[in-house]
Design a protein around this motif. Sequence first.
Motif, PDB file in Angstrom:
ATOM      1  N   ARG A   1       0.835  -1.203   0.000  1.00  0.00           N
ATOM      2  CA  ARG A   1       0.000   0.000   0.000  1.00  0.00           C
ATOM      3  C   ARG A   1       0.871   1.255   0.000  1.00  0.00           C
ATOM      4  O   ARG A   1       0.568   2.239  -0.669  1.00  0.00           O
ATOM      5  CB  ARG A   1      -0.920   0.000   1.225  1.00  0.00           C
ATOM      6  CG  ARG A   1      -1.914   1.163   1.269  1.00  0.00           C
ATOM      7  CD  ARG A   1      -2.664   1.160   2.589  1.00  0.00           C
ATOM      8  NE  ARG A   1      -3.781   2.096   2.598  1.00  0.00           N
ATOM      9  CZ  ARG A   1      -3.672   3.399   2.825  1.00  0.00           C
ATOM     10  NH1 ARG A   1      -2.481   3.931   3.048  1.00  0.00           N
ATOM     11  NH2 ARG A   1      -4.764   4.162   2.807  1.00  0.00           N
ATOM     12  N   ARG A   2       1.971   1.203   0.748  1.00  0.00           N
ATOM     13  CA  ARG A   2       2.907   2.326   0.778  1.00  0.00           C
ATOM     14  C   ARG A   2       3.490   2.573  -0.615  1.00  0.00           C
ATOM     15  O   ARG A   2       3.625   3.723  -1.046  1.00  0.00           O
ATOM     16  CB  ARG A   2       4.024   2.035   1.786  1.00  0.00           C
ATOM     17  CG  ARG A   2       5.150   3.063   1.816  1.00  0.00           C
ATOM     18  CD  ARG A   2       4.652   4.427   2.225  1.00  0.00           C
ATOM     19  NE  ARG A   2       5.729   5.385   2.320  1.00  0.00           N
ATOM     20  CZ  ARG A   2       5.562   6.698   2.257  1.00  0.00           C
ATOM     21  NH1 ARG A   2       4.341   7.218   2.104  1.00  0.00           N
ATOM     22  NH2 ARG A   2       6.586   7.512   2.348  1.00  0.00           N
TER      23      ARG A   2
ATOM     24  N   GLU B   1       0.917   4.389  -2.589  1.00  0.00           N
ATOM     25  CA  GLU B   1       0.864   5.804  -2.201  1.00  0.00           C
ATOM     26  C   GLU B   1       1.977   6.601  -2.889  1.00  0.00           C
ATOM     27  O   GLU B   1       1.759   7.720  -3.370  1.00  0.00           O
ATOM     28  CB  GLU B   1       1.001   5.933  -0.686  1.00  0.00           C
ATOM     29  CG  GLU B   1      -0.206   5.446   0.097  1.00  0.00           C
ATOM     30  CD  GLU B   1       0.041   5.472   1.597  1.00  0.00           C
ATOM     31  OE1 GLU B   1       1.228   5.459   2.004  1.00  0.00           O
ATOM     32  OE2 GLU B   1      -0.945   5.508   2.357  1.00  0.00           O
TER      33      GLU B   1
ATOM     34  N   CYS C   1       1.260   7.135  -6.577  1.00  0.00           N
ATOM     35  CA  CYS C   1       0.297   8.238  -6.737  1.00  0.00           C
ATOM     36  C   CYS C   1       0.995   9.585  -6.595  1.00  0.00           C
ATOM     37  O   CYS C   1       0.765  10.504  -7.397  1.00  0.00           O
ATOM     38  CB  CYS C   1      -0.815   8.116  -5.708  1.00  0.00           C
ATOM     39  SG  CYS C   1      -1.970   6.753  -5.984  1.00  0.00           S
ATOM     40  N   LYS C   2       1.863   9.701  -5.602  1.00  0.00           N
ATOM     41  CA  LYS C   2       2.580  10.956  -5.388  1.00  0.00           C
ATOM     42  C   LYS C   2       3.486  11.281  -6.564  1.00  0.00           C
ATOM     43  O   LYS C   2       3.492  12.409  -7.074  1.00  0.00           O
ATOM     44  CB  LYS C   2       3.410  10.863  -4.102  1.00  0.00           C
ATOM     45  CG  LYS C   2       4.232  12.110  -3.805  1.00  0.00           C
ATOM     46  CD  LYS C   2       5.030  11.927  -2.528  1.00  0.00           C
ATOM     47  CE  LYS C   2       5.893  13.156  -2.242  1.00  0.00           C
ATOM     48  NZ  LYS C   2       6.712  12.972  -1.008  1.00  0.00           N
TER      49      LYS C   2
ATOM     50  N   ASP D   1      -7.127  11.607   0.302  1.00  0.00           N
ATOM     51  CA  ASP D   1      -6.795  10.271   0.782  1.00  0.00           C
ATOM     52  C   ASP D   1      -6.437   9.387  -0.409  1.00  0.00           C
ATOM     53  O   ASP D   1      -6.515   9.805  -1.566  1.00  0.00           O
ATOM     54  CB  ASP D   1      -7.942   9.667   1.591  1.00  0.00           C
ATOM     55  CG  ASP D   1      -9.267   9.661   0.831  1.00  0.00           C
ATOM     56  OD1 ASP D   1      -9.230   9.548  -0.419  1.00  0.00           O
ATOM     57  OD2 ASP D   1     -10.330   9.765   1.469  1.00  0.00           O
ATOM     58  N   LEU D   2      -6.022   8.155  -0.126  1.00  0.00           N
ATOM     59  CA  LEU D   2      -5.554   7.282  -1.189  1.00  0.00           C
ATOM     60  C   LEU D   2      -6.650   6.932  -2.179  1.00  0.00           C
ATOM     61  O   LEU D   2      -6.391   6.833  -3.387  1.00  0.00           O
ATOM     62  CB  LEU D   2      -4.950   6.005  -0.584  1.00  0.00           C
ATOM     63  CG  LEU D   2      -4.277   5.036  -1.563  1.00  0.00           C
ATOM     64  CD1 LEU D   2      -3.208   5.739  -2.389  1.00  0.00           C
ATOM     65  CD2 LEU D   2      -3.695   3.849  -0.816  1.00  0.00           C
TER      66      LEU D   2
ATOM     67  N   LYS E   1      -6.865   9.700  -4.593  1.00  0.00           N
ATOM     68  CA  LYS E   1      -5.678   9.756  -5.451  1.00  0.00           C
ATOM     69  C   LYS E   1      -5.735   8.688  -6.533  1.00  0.00           C
ATOM     70  O   LYS E   1      -5.332   8.926  -7.675  1.00  0.00           O
ATOM     71  CB  LYS E   1      -4.422   9.617  -4.598  1.00  0.00           C
ATOM     72  CG  LYS E   1      -4.169  10.832  -3.709  1.00  0.00           C
ATOM     73  CD  LYS E   1      -3.001  10.614  -2.763  1.00  0.00           C
ATOM     74  CE  LYS E   1      -2.817  11.824  -1.853  1.00  0.00           C
ATOM     75  NZ  LYS E   1      -1.738  11.615  -0.859  1.00  0.00           N
TER      76      LYS E   1
ATOM     77  N   ARG F   1      -5.383  -1.153  -2.029  1.00  0.00           N
ATOM     78  CA  ARG F   1      -5.698  -0.213  -0.945  1.00  0.00           C
ATOM     79  C   ARG F   1      -6.446  -0.921   0.180  1.00  0.00           C
ATOM     80  O   ARG F   1      -6.109  -0.740   1.359  1.00  0.00           O
ATOM     81  CB  ARG F   1      -6.533   0.944  -1.497  1.00  0.00           C
ATOM     82  CG  ARG F   1      -6.917   1.987  -0.461  1.00  0.00           C
ATOM     83  CD  ARG F   1      -7.621   3.166  -1.112  1.00  0.00           C
ATOM     84  NE  ARG F   1      -8.922   2.797  -1.641  1.00  0.00           N
ATOM     85  CZ  ARG F   1     -10.047   2.808  -0.919  1.00  0.00           C
ATOM     86  NH1 ARG F   1     -10.015   3.125   0.379  1.00  0.00           N
ATOM     87  NH2 ARG F   1     -11.212   2.487  -1.475  1.00  0.00           N
TER      88      ARG F   1
ATOM     89  N   ASN G   1      -5.044  -1.495   3.958  1.00  0.00           N
ATOM     90  CA  ASN G   1      -5.773  -1.005   5.126  1.00  0.00           C
ATOM     91  C   ASN G   1      -5.931  -2.106   6.173  1.00  0.00           C
ATOM     92  O   ASN G   1      -5.774  -1.872   7.376  1.00  0.00           O
ATOM     93  CB  ASN G   1      -7.149  -0.487   4.718  1.00  0.00           C
ATOM     94  CG  ASN G   1      -7.079   0.831   3.963  1.00  0.00           C
ATOM     95  OD1 ASN G   1      -6.049   1.507   3.988  1.00  0.00           O
ATOM     96  ND2 ASN G   1      -8.154   1.189   3.291  1.00  0.00           N
TER      97      ASN G   1
END
Length: 230
Positions: free
Chosen positions: A120-121, A124, A127-128, A136-137, A140, A162, A166
Amino acid sequence: MTRSTSDDGRKTPKIADCPVCKTKVLATVHGEVLEPPVDEFGRNEPYHVTLVACDTCGTAMVLQAVFIEGPDIWAEPENVWPNGVPWVAGLPYEVERAFREAYRCFHQAQAYSATATMARRALELICKEQGATGRDLAKKIESLRQAKKIEGQLFDWAQALRFAGNEGAHGEDVSRQDAEDVLALTEALMEYIYVLTAKHDAFKSRRDARRSAPKVVAQSVQPCDDSSGT
């Protein structure tokens, strides 16, 4: 943390995960390379790459360690061949590091909830890096779809990552099979965004350049008039 040499200058044996012995072993160093940072991918520290052989069975392995501090202090080396983390060309360093950590959680620690959390990281960070927006994710990921960077089934995969992440982050058990699927889906997303998209763009650019290039019309050559008989 490790040093590459002992105080008397000899090569320090490495601890490696031997794929044949199926355990951690001492391994003798047979060669090493200091790989410089690659600013293009955002990696700002060198790698210490080492060729070793298992002291028990003789199997060859390639290890990789990240520089930490001082003249010769490195993180614990990780196996990159064989059974290393799958290589995805052009992957930004922060994304690659998160995926490598997820892979290590699965294959070395059998920590399946941690695998999902680190995957998940990685999502993230993708996405960045891709400029996705949202608080939130979930937002994104939707931003990536709106920008046509993912679509259809890839969007569904990202949402599945995701959800699994979670669960892992909130202390819920993640099964081995789910963690393995999470790694595969993460790799597929990275391959699509960073490899296949780049290949498609390059292919399209070449074809567009050929179409827009001026066409050269061949001129016919007229035969010489030899009626004079000379």
